[in-house]
Structure formats: C-alpha cells, structure tokens
Design an enzyme around this catalytic site. Structure first.
Site, PDB file in Angstrom:
ATOM      1  N   SER A   1      57.093  51.419  38.945  1.00  0.00           N
ATOM      2  CA  SER A   1      56.755  52.828  38.707  1.00  0.00           C
ATOM      3  C   SER A   1      56.659  53.593  40.026  1.00  0.00           C
ATOM      4  O   SER A   1      56.545  53.008  41.106  1.00  0.00           O
ATOM      5  CB  SER A   1      55.429  52.942  37.956  1.00  0.00           C
ATOM      6  OG  SER A   1      54.364  52.492  38.766  1.00  0.00           O
ATOM      7  N   HIS A   2      56.681  54.906  39.925  1.00  0.00           N
ATOM      8  CA  HIS A   2      56.579  55.757  41.112  1.00  0.00           C
ATOM      9  C   HIS A   2      55.312  55.447  41.897  1.00  0.00           C
ATOM     10  O   HIS A   2      55.347  55.306  43.121  1.00  0.00           O
ATOM     11  CB  HIS A   2      56.614  57.238  40.715  1.00  0.00           C
ATOM     12  CG  HIS A   2      56.511  58.156  41.879  1.00  0.00           C
ATOM     13  ND1 HIS A   2      55.306  58.667  42.305  1.00  0.00           N
ATOM     14  CD2 HIS A   2      57.450  58.618  42.738  1.00  0.00           C
ATOM     15  CE1 HIS A   2      55.522  59.432  43.367  1.00  0.00           C
ATOM     16  NE2 HIS A   2      56.813  59.415  43.645  1.00  0.00           N
ATOM     17  N   ALA A   3      54.170  55.328  41.222  1.00  0.00           N
ATOM     18  CA  ALA A   3      52.897  55.051  41.901  1.00  0.00           C
ATOM     19  C   ALA A   3      52.954  53.721  42.652  1.00  0.00           C
ATOM     20  O   ALA A   3      52.502  53.628  43.799  1.00  0.00           O
ATOM     21  CB  ALA A   3      51.745  55.044  40.911  1.00  0.00           C
TER      22      ALA A   3
ATOM     23  N   THR B   1      52.212  59.149  38.197  1.00  0.00           N
ATOM     24  CA  THR B   1      52.569  60.003  39.326  1.00  0.00           C
ATOM     25  C   THR B   1      54.056  60.329  39.286  1.00  0.00           C
ATOM     26  O   THR B   1      54.847  59.614  38.676  1.00  0.00           O
ATOM     27  CB  THR B   1      52.241  59.348  40.684  1.00  0.00           C
ATOM     28  OG1 THR B   1      53.070  58.194  40.870  1.00  0.00           O
ATOM     29  CG2 THR B   1      50.768  58.977  40.783  1.00  0.00           C
TER      30      THR B   1
END
Length: 98
Positions: free
Chosen positions: A56-58, A33
């Site tokens: 991470s972004h997610a 994402t």
C-alpha cells in the site's frame, strides 16, 4: 510495514483537508494514505492505517521515510482517540495506549 517503535500524540485525519492538523512527531492515524498525504507523513513519528497491505501507499512511503507504520488495522480510526498518547511498535504490530 516499516519496523521500528515510536511514541506520540494521535492525530486522526479523515481526508486531505485535515492534513494541516498533523504536527511534528504526531502519530498519523487514517483510513488510508494517498500521494497528497506525503507532506503530513514526513512530519509524523509513525503512520497507522485502517486499510492497506505491504504494498500500500502508506507501507511503501513509510519504508522510504524510515518511520514506523502499521497498515490494515481495520479500526484504528475508531479505537484511537484524537490527542491520545500511544506507542506504535511496528516490530510486533502493536499499538499501545499510554
């Protein structure tokens, strides 16, 4: 990334042009994402990504939204099928096809 359990229909998103496919309470399955995905992530019951780790972004966004998230599956976009019903158990890191 965010520990919880959710059930829903798999919606595989290959890139941001497909974000409109995600409906309320779907399981968003994607390679990774980016900030563009947030509008779809807010609708999702859970997030599953092929790539990524705890920073991470997610992972970060799922914690903010308080929705289950499993990152770094390597092959969820290939194993899961569009429209399939699944249970995402982010406590155990398990995705069960129902």
């Amino acid at each position: 990334a965010f520990r919880c359990i959710a059930r829903g229909k798999v919606t595989i998103v290959k890139d941001r042009s497909e974000l409109h496919l995600v409906k309320n309470d779907d399981i968003l399955v994607t390679r990774l994402t980016t900030p563009d995905f947030v509008v779809a992530m807010k609708k999702a019951a859970a997030i599953v990504t092929d790539l990524g780790g705890i920073t991470s972004h997610a992972a970060i966004t799922s914690r903010e939204l308080k929705i289950p998230c499993i990152v770094g599956t390597k092959n969820a976009t290939k194993v899961l099928k569009q429209g399939e019903m699944v249970e995402v158990d982010a406590d155990q890191g398990i995705i069960k096809i129902l």
